[in-house]
Design an enzyme around this catalytic site. Structure first.
Site, PDB file in Angstrom:
ATOM      1  N   HIS A  60       0.854  -1.203   0.000  1.00  0.00           N
ATOM      2  CA  HIS A  60       0.000   0.000   0.000  1.00  0.00           C
ATOM      3  C   HIS A  60       0.879   1.239   0.000  1.00  0.00           C
ATOM      4  O   HIS A  60       2.103   1.151   0.134  1.00  0.00           O
ATOM      5  CB  HIS A  60      -0.994  -0.010   1.164  1.00  0.00           C
ATOM      6  N   HIS A  62       1.527   3.965   1.821  1.00  0.00           N
ATOM      7  CA  HIS A  62       2.096   4.767   2.914  1.00  0.00           C
ATOM      8  C   HIS A  62       3.622   4.846   2.813  1.00  0.00           C
ATOM      9  O   HIS A  62       4.285   3.883   2.428  1.00  0.00           O
ATOM     10  CB  HIS A  62       1.678   4.200   4.273  1.00  0.00           C
ATOM     11  N   ASP A  64       6.069   4.816   4.881  1.00  0.00           N
ATOM     12  CA  ASP A  64       6.936   3.865   5.593  1.00  0.00           C
ATOM     13  C   ASP A  64       6.996   2.501   4.890  1.00  0.00           C
ATOM     14  O   ASP A  64       7.714   1.605   5.340  1.00  0.00           O
ATOM     15  CB  ASP A  64       6.517   3.715   7.064  1.00  0.00           C
ATOM     16  N   HIS A  65       6.271   2.364   3.776  1.00  0.00           N
ATOM     17  CA  HIS A  65       6.307   1.122   2.988  1.00  0.00           C
ATOM     18  C   HIS A  65       6.940   1.325   1.612  1.00  0.00           C
ATOM     19  O   HIS A  65       7.316   0.351   0.965  1.00  0.00           O
ATOM     20  CB  HIS A  65       4.895   0.542   2.834  1.00  0.00           C
ATOM     21  N   HIS A 119      -7.279  -0.645   5.671  1.00  0.00           N
ATOM     22  CA  HIS A 119      -6.215   0.279   6.118  1.00  0.00           C
ATOM     23  C   HIS A 119      -6.064   1.387   5.056  1.00  0.00           C
ATOM     24  O   HIS A 119      -6.094   2.575   5.378  1.00  0.00           O
ATOM     25  CB  HIS A 119      -4.934  -0.507   6.300  1.00  0.00           C
ATOM     26  N   ASP A 144       0.034  -3.728   6.308  1.00  0.00           N
ATOM     27  CA  ASP A 144      -0.589  -3.208   7.529  1.00  0.00           C
ATOM     28  C   ASP A 144      -2.049  -3.659   7.666  1.00  0.00           C
ATOM     29  O   ASP A 144      -2.881  -2.929   8.205  1.00  0.00           O
ATOM     30  CB  ASP A 144      -0.550  -1.662   7.532  1.00  0.00           C
ATOM     31  N   HIS A 182       4.818  -4.444  10.859  1.00  0.00           N
ATOM     32  CA  HIS A 182       5.164  -3.716  12.083  1.00  0.00           C
ATOM     33  C   HIS A 182       5.279  -4.635  13.295  1.00  0.00           C
ATOM     34  O   HIS A 182       4.538  -5.620  13.418  1.00  0.00           O
ATOM     35  CB  HIS A 182       4.122  -2.634  12.389  1.00  0.00           C
TER      36      HIS A 182
END
Ligand code: ZN
Ligand code: FE
Length: 266
Positions: A60, A62, A64-65, A119, A144, A182
């Site tokens: 996805h 975001h 942090d990915h 998410h 996530d 995570h």
């Protein structure tokens, strides 16, 4: 005759930021990474293990990915990137969604794409069935969506969408190994224990996770079996959870929604 040594794969977590894992799949030669939020720890690991990065899988959008993708593409120009077709990405990639199968090379089975809105609306997961030492391994890279004893926050989707998505993952073989992005397991277990304090599997998992953390080890991967036994978001029909939420004869969706709400502020 299959050369089993050649197909012996390893999956290792590369820690990034505070609590992210970039999962690295390799055969001592070729490598795939999932959700590289940061390029530097990934490049360091690839160099240390002398691996050739071939593929990046994105679950996805975001940061942090995906934050490491641009630098990884500069460093390894031949890398193929796969990302959800329902989301927008600035880097060159192939758009995938259910029911696509992603070909990852002749050294590993193709990954089946499963749509899991919740998410984010375009969120996808990658499911791989791979034969190794005459045993079938099942691996789920779930970003996530599913966490150890928890699930992702609902940034874009509705509780109903997320619940349906989680049920799709829960229907995979119970021996499936679950690679989440995570390290939230301990906090999720502490929350789950407030809803289901007498769940023996959950109490045992709490002990196991504390021991792993004490040793500085990841609490992941999990398995679908372990999540079914301990994850409150997959246990919406359990009476103890429903009464902890003070819900009277709730639907599964009401139980799920209330559990997610409480977890947001836990
Ligand atoms: Zn996210
Ligand atoms: Fe994340």
């Amino acid at each position: 005759m299959i050369d089993h040594m050649q197909h012996q794969l390893q999956i290792i977590p590369i820690p990034a930021f505070k609590d992210n894992y970039v999962w690295l799949i390799h055969n001592n030669h070729k490598a795939i990474v999932v959700d590289p939020g940061d390029a530097i720890p990934v490049i360091n690991t690839l160099q240390k293990l002398n691996l050739d990065l071939q593929t990046i899988l994105i679950t996805h959008h975001h940061q942090d990915h995906i934050g490491g993708v641009d630098i990884l593409l500069e460093t390894y120009p031949d890398v193929k990137v796969f990302a959800p077709k329902l989301e927008q990405y600035a880097f060159t990639h192939q758009r995938v969604g259910e029911p696509d199968n992603v070909y990852l090379g002749d050294w590993i089975s193709a990954a089946k794409v499963i749509d899991v809105p919740g998410h984010t609306l375009g969120h996808i997961t990658y499911y791989i069935e791979h034969w190794q030492n005459e045993h079938q391994q099942q691996w789920l890279f779930c970003g996530d969506t599913l966490f150890g004893a928890g699930c992702g926050r609902l940034f874009e989707g509705t509780p109903a969408q997320m619940m349906t998505s989680l049920q799709k993952l829960a229907a995979l073989p119970v021996s499936t190994q679950v690679f989440c992005t995570h390290e939230y397991t301990l906090h999720n277990i502490n929350f789950a224990l407030t809803l289901e304090p007498t769940n023996k599997a959950l109490i045992q998992r709490h002990q196991d996770v504390l021991a792993l953390i004490e040793l500085g080890l990841p609490t992941l991967p999990s398995t679908i079996a372990l999540e079914l036994a301990t994850n409150p978001f997959l246990r919406t029909d359990v009476t103890e959870i429903q009464s902890s939420l003070f819900l009277e004869k709730p639907t599964k969706l009401q139980t799920f929604t209330k559990t997610r709400e409480l977890r947001n502020s836990y």
